[in-house]
Structures are given as structure tokens and as C-alpha cells.
Scaffold this active site. Structure first.
Site, PDB file in Angstrom:
ATOM      1  N   GLU A 195       0.850  -1.199   0.000  1.00 19.43           N
ATOM      2  CA  GLU A 195       0.000   0.000   0.000  1.00 19.43           C
ATOM      3  C   GLU A 195       0.885   1.248   0.000  1.00 19.43           C
ATOM      4  O   GLU A 195       0.776   2.124   0.876  1.00 19.43           O
ATOM      5  CB  GLU A 195      -0.991  -0.034   1.173  1.00 19.43           C
ATOM      6  CG  GLU A 195      -1.941  -1.215   1.060  1.00 19.43           C
ATOM      7  CD  GLU A 195      -3.178  -1.163   1.959  1.00 19.43           C
ATOM      8  OE1 GLU A 195      -3.281  -0.291   2.835  1.00 19.43           O
ATOM      9  OE2 GLU A 195      -4.073  -2.022   1.752  1.00 19.43           O
ATOM     10  N   GLU A 318      -4.568  -8.925  -0.405  1.00 14.18           N
ATOM     11  CA  GLU A 318      -5.349  -8.654   0.817  1.00 14.18           C
ATOM     12  C   GLU A 318      -6.807  -8.576   0.405  1.00 14.18           C
ATOM     13  O   GLU A 318      -7.172  -7.754  -0.451  1.00 14.18           O
ATOM     14  CB  GLU A 318      -4.930  -7.329   1.486  1.00 14.18           C
ATOM     15  CG  GLU A 318      -3.634  -7.439   2.255  1.00 14.18           C
ATOM     16  CD  GLU A 318      -3.272  -6.173   3.029  1.00 14.18           C
ATOM     17  OE1 GLU A 318      -4.191  -5.482   3.514  1.00 14.18           O
ATOM     18  OE2 GLU A 318      -2.068  -5.890   3.125  1.00 14.18           O
TER      19      GLU A 318
HETATM   20  O1  AHR Z   1      -4.938  -6.126   6.913  1.00 11.48           O
HETATM   21  C1  AHR Z   1      -4.893  -4.968   7.679  1.00 11.48           C
HETATM   22  C2  AHR Z   1      -4.262  -3.800   6.935  1.00 11.48           C
HETATM   23  O2  AHR Z   1      -5.073  -3.467   5.841  1.00 11.48           O
HETATM   24  C3  AHR Z   1      -2.927  -4.055   6.309  1.00 11.48           C
HETATM   25  O3  AHR Z   1      -1.892  -3.896   7.218  1.00 11.48           O
HETATM   26  C4  AHR Z   1      -2.856  -2.990   5.253  1.00 11.48           C
HETATM   27  O4  AHR Z   1      -2.057  -3.372   4.170  1.00 11.48           O
HETATM   28  C5  AHR Z   1      -4.304  -2.796   4.861  1.00 11.48           C
HETATM   29  O5  AHR Z   1      -4.663  -1.473   4.836  1.00 11.48           O
END
Ligand code: AHR
Length: 531
Positions: A195, A318
């Protein structure tokens, strides 16, 4: 004449009744599959966050909780069963503040740092590189390392790779040996930043594209290691980020990531609760999950422009449902309950990723233990399997199977609750509502075909008929038919009642003349194999 009319009416009403009952039909072209469903779509993500690693996985060798080398035995056994293909670590946001040297050497000498992202708690670094890579070995998963780009340096990253993977003589390879690991590890999946538009550095796409090019130059292959380099991608619908990265750096990456979290509530400030939420929030969660298809489709379109040969993978590294933290827990620990709704978000999201198997070849649900959409939840020495755990177990049939193309004719369920879900995004909906059935059909190496079929309807049983073409199917694979359901849209497992949502034998399947008809209870998932 009168009798004839009565018979005609009876025949017609029967016929129309059949038509109504058979609106959910799926044509299955069993001989036409070309894309492999990579097992790596079924990856996991474990960050230094809350009780995800500490307590959840790692209790240390001196703990009273039964453990193997410091890893909880119950969690190890549960995760082994899932045949997890890869596991991502150490973050997430945590990765871009992580200094790998803090996590090697004697545990008592490791420095204590602050986990600034997740609750500001002490990070004693007792779980570091050796502990993670051993954990991956124990559960049989490939490690996916996420490197620090936000606050690290190319040199620091490069030295970490050397430490882990070099089999010759060097100061760092020898240090690894001193620290107890002779053989180098094989590291395949390697993320360059996380991110980077947000917690990983608040970079612009152009700036990150240059950073990516710089860092990846020093992400070296030592000995015979072969890194699969993953660029930090965008969130949900930031197509410009993907466009910039593909234009500037596609030639030096193996994958670009995409993060998408399904939020049933109003948005990031009020995401909705994870238990006792009722039908509206069930619907909104499912609807939010299904938007993944829109995002993947549009990121793929951008990727196709720069990479028509599909060399670059879209890695959804994710994903999952994100709700408000459970009351009474540290809000920085992201603890939430896990319900049959969440299981169906998992099954329909996996169906979506399977259906994009030509481009999506890696994915990681967030996160394995105690955090967000977890597989298992622990409380001291106790552990329970979540409804989502059972989905991952039931979907093992698709690992590395061939995706079978289908043609869907599925009813839709409409409500007035679309707007609150899509208003977070600048989206024009093609169709209102949700399809009542979500499914994946795949063929395994032995030539059997497997179906995972979710009835997403909150109130009604659904009948769905799969018309199988291009293959003779004779029977249901013995023991393959299972049903996952709950007695309400928000059914959960608790420590007092840990098996409320768990798979049971499924008996409502009929196979006749190449047609498989399934009767599926409301908010349920079925898996079944044919041979
Ligand atoms: O999964 C929780 C958080 O969500 C992670 O650390 C980040 O990459 C995302 O914003």
C-alpha cells in the site's frame, strides 16, 4: 373435450412450474477448460497485528499452551489441514516499518520496538525471520515476504534476501548459520512495498513506479533462488495506479497487487458489526463482496493493454470482510466475529477469483488467526474454527484444477440496500441485486469435476441445475457432497458452541442424464464431485 382441456391445463401448469423451478441453470462445458486455478489463490496473510501472530500462532517454547517449538499445536494442526499454499508476512502496514535485523539472533537480545500501526503496543521481535520461515515450513506453505520500501532502503532489503537465500560464504550467510539455519531458504514470493499509496509511504503512482524499479534492481537472485516480484498495487478502484505501474514497470514485475476489503457498513468510519447484524447487513456484506468482480475485471482491462500476453499476474494479496472491532477489544487489534455471511463472502470471492484464473494467480485472505476474516480464533488455550475456515477446507478441490467454463442463467434477489453499498464508490451498477447462486466448476488431475455452489439468498431455498456437456458423468464421488449452513444469516461459532457452523453430509443432489440438480438451503454452501 372438457377432459382434454383439464389435462392440457394440468400439463401446462406442471410445465410452467418446472420452468419456474429451473430458472437457475448452468451450462457446464466440461471439455473446454484451459486455465489452471492456481492453488496460490488460496493463500493466507499473517501480519504483526494484535493477536494474529503473538498468542495466535506463536506462544514461545516455554508456554503452558501446548506447542511445537513455540508454535501452538492446535493452530498448526488446523492450518496444516487447509493445505495453505503460501503465507504473506510480516505485513501489511507493519512491513514498511519492519527492520529484519531486529528479528534475528538470540530472542532475549532482540530489541523491543513500538508497533505504531496496530495499537502502539510493544513488539519484542521474538517472532522474526527464522520463526516465520520455520512456521511456513511446518504448515507446508511457501513464504511470501513483504519488504520494507516505505522506511527501509534497497540495501537493507538486498541484505535480507542474501541472509535468507545465499548458500555460499558471506558474512550474512554465515550469520544465518550461526543463528541456527545452515541451509538457505527458498523464497519465491517477494513483495516490494505494501500500500505504497497509503501506510507504505503515501507515494504518488509515478514516484512509486520509480521506487519499484529501483528496489527491484536490488532484489537479487542469490544461489539458485528465483524471486517472483510483486509490485504494490492499488486499492479497489484506483485504476490509474495500475495504469501507471503497468506503463512504467510491467517489464520488471511478475505481479501487481490489488487490495479489496468488503465493508457492509457506511464506510471506513462505521464498518458494521460482525455478530447479530440481521438481514440488511447480511445483504450489504454479500453485495460488497461481489463488487470484487467489477474491480478485478477493470484492473485486468488496464493490464491487458500493457501486457496482452498475461505475463504479469494480478495478486489480490489482501481481501476479506472488514467490520468494526469487537466491543471490549483493543480497536488496533482488528478482532471480529466470523459468521455464515462471512463464509459466503469467502466462497463468492473465491468463485470470482477462480473465474479470473487467467490473470489472478495469487491471493491472500486477511488474516489467518484472530485478525479480520480469520480461519481460527483463539482465547488463551482455546481455539475454534470459523465458518470461513470450513470454506477454505471445502475449496481445496479447486487447488491447481482446470477451471471449467460455464454459462450461467441465475435468478437475482433485489432489495433497496444496493445504494448504501455502492455509494462508497463511483460505480454504475449493471444490474441491481445479487445473483442467488455463485459457483465454481473445475476438473482435477484425475478427471473428476467438482462444484462449489453457494446459495446467497437470505430467505429461500434454491434449486440449481448444472447441465454437463462434453463429458460423461456417471456418479457422485463417494463422500464428496458436503453442506455448510447456519440457522440464521448471522450464525457464528463460539467457544461455548464451536460447531454450530460446520460441514455436514449433503444429500439433496440428483444426477440424471448428465444433469446435476442441487437443492440448497438458504445462505449455504455445497461442495460435490462427479466422476
Ligand atoms: O490487513 C490490515 C491492513 O489493511 C494491512 O496492514 C494494510 O495493508 C491494509 O490497509
Amino acid at each position: 373435450m372438457k377432459n382434454f382441456l383439464l389435462i392440457l391445463i394440468a400439463v401446462l401448469s406442471n410445465y410452467s412450474g418446472q420452468l419456474l423451478a429451473q430458472t437457475n441453470t448452468v451450462i457446464v462445458n466440461a471439455d473446454q477448460g484451459t486455465d489452471n486455478i492456481s492453488e496460490h489463490i488460496y493463500g493466507q496473510f499473517s501480519e504483526h497485528l494484535g493477536r494474529g501472530i503473538y498468542e495466535g500462532i506463536w506462544v514461545g517454547p516455554d508456554s503452558e499452551i501446548p506447542n511445537q517449538e513455540g508454535y501452538r499445536t492446535d493452530v498448526l494442526n488446523a492450518l496444516k489441514e487447509l493445505q495453505i499454499p503460501n503465507i504473506r508476512w510480516p505485513g501489511g502496514c507493519f512491513a514498511d516499518e519492519y527492520s529484519w535485523r531486529d528479528g534475528i539472533g538470540p530472542r532475549e537480545d532482540r530489541p523491543v520496538r513500538i508497533n505504531t500501526h496496530w495499537g502502539g503496543v510493544a513488539e519484542d521481535n521474538s517472532f522474526g525471520t527464522h520463526e516465520f520461515l520455520r512456521f511456513a515450513e511446518l504448515i507446508g506453505a511457501e513464504p511470501y515476504i513483504s519488504a520494507n520500501v516505505g522506511s527501509g532502503s534497497p540495501a537493507e532489503m538486498n541484505k535480507w534476501i542474501e541472509y535468507m537465500t545465499y548458500d555460499g560464504e558471506s558474512e550474512l550467510a554465515n550469520l544465518r548459520r550461526e543463528n541456527g539455519r545452515d541451509e538457505p531458504w527458498k523464497i519465491k514470493f517477494f513483495g516490494i512495498g505494501n500500500e505504497s499509496w497509503g501506510c507504505g509511504g503515501t507515494m504518488t503512482a509515478d514516484f512509486y513506479a520509480n521506487q519499484y524499479r529501483l528496489y527491484q534492481t536490488y532484489a537479487k537472485n542469490y544461489s539458485d533462488n528465483d524471486l517472483f516480484k510483486i509490485a504494490s498495487g492499488s486499492n479497489d478502484l484506483d485504476y490509474k495506479w495500475t495504469e501507471t505501474l503497468m506503463r512504467e514497470a510491467a517489464g520488471s514485475m511478475d505481479a501487481i497487487s490489488l487490495h479489496y476489503y468488503s465493508i457492509p457498513g457506511e464506510g471506513w468510519s462505521d464498518k458494521g458489526v460482525s455478530a447479530n447484524f440481521g438481514e440488511e447487513m447480511y445483504y450489504r456484506g454479500i453485495k460488497a463482496g461481489l463488487l470484487l468482480d467489477e474491480f478485478i475485471t477493470r484492473h485486468k482491462t488496464v493490464m491487458d493493454k500493457y501486457d496482452p500476453a498475461k505475463k504479469v499476474v494480478l495478486a489480490v494479496d489482501e481481501w476479506g470482510i472488514w467490520t468494526n472491532p469487537l466491543e471490549g477489544t483493543n480497536p488496533g487489534f482488528l478482532e471480529q466475529q466470523n459468521s455464515i455471511r462471512d463464509a459466503l463472502i469467502a466462497s463468492s470471492s473465491l468463485d470470482i477469483m477462480n473465474s479470473h484464473a487467467d490473470r489472478v494467480k495469487l491471493a491472500n485472505i486477511a488474516q489467518t488467526v484472530n485478525v479480520l476474516q480469520a480461519m481460527v480464533i483463539t482465547d488463551g488455550p482455546k481455539m475454534l474454527l470459523t465458518p470461513t475456515y470450513h470454506v477454505f477446507n471445502m475449496y481445496k478441490v479447486h487447488h491447481n484444477a482446470t477451471l471449467i467454463p460455464v454459462f450461467n442463467n441465475i435468478d437475482r434477489y433485489e432489495t433497496e440496500w444496493d445504494e448504501p453499498v455502492v455509494s462508497r464508490f463511483d460505480l454504475e451498477l449493471d444490474e441491481p441485486g445479487i445473483p442467488v447462486i455463485s459457483s465454481t466448476v473445475s476438473k482435477d488431475k484425475e478427471g473428476r469435476i467438482h462444484f462449489t455452489v453457494s446459495n446467497l439468498h437470505p430467505n429461500d431455498t434454491q434449486e440449481v441445475t448444472f447441465e454437463i456437456r462434453g463429458m460423461n458423468v456417471n456418479k457422485i464421488v463417494q463422500g464428496s457432497a458436503k453442506l455448510l449452513t447456519g440457522n440464521s444469516v448471522d450464525a457464528i461459532n463460539t467457544f461455548n458452541n464451536p460447531d454450530q457452523v460446520q460441514p455436514a453430509a449433503y444429500k439433496d443432489a440428483k444426477l440424471n442424464n448428465g444433469k446435476l440438480t442441487l437443492k440448497i438451503p438458504k445462505h449455504s454452501l455445497v461442495v460435490i464431485g462427479l466422476e
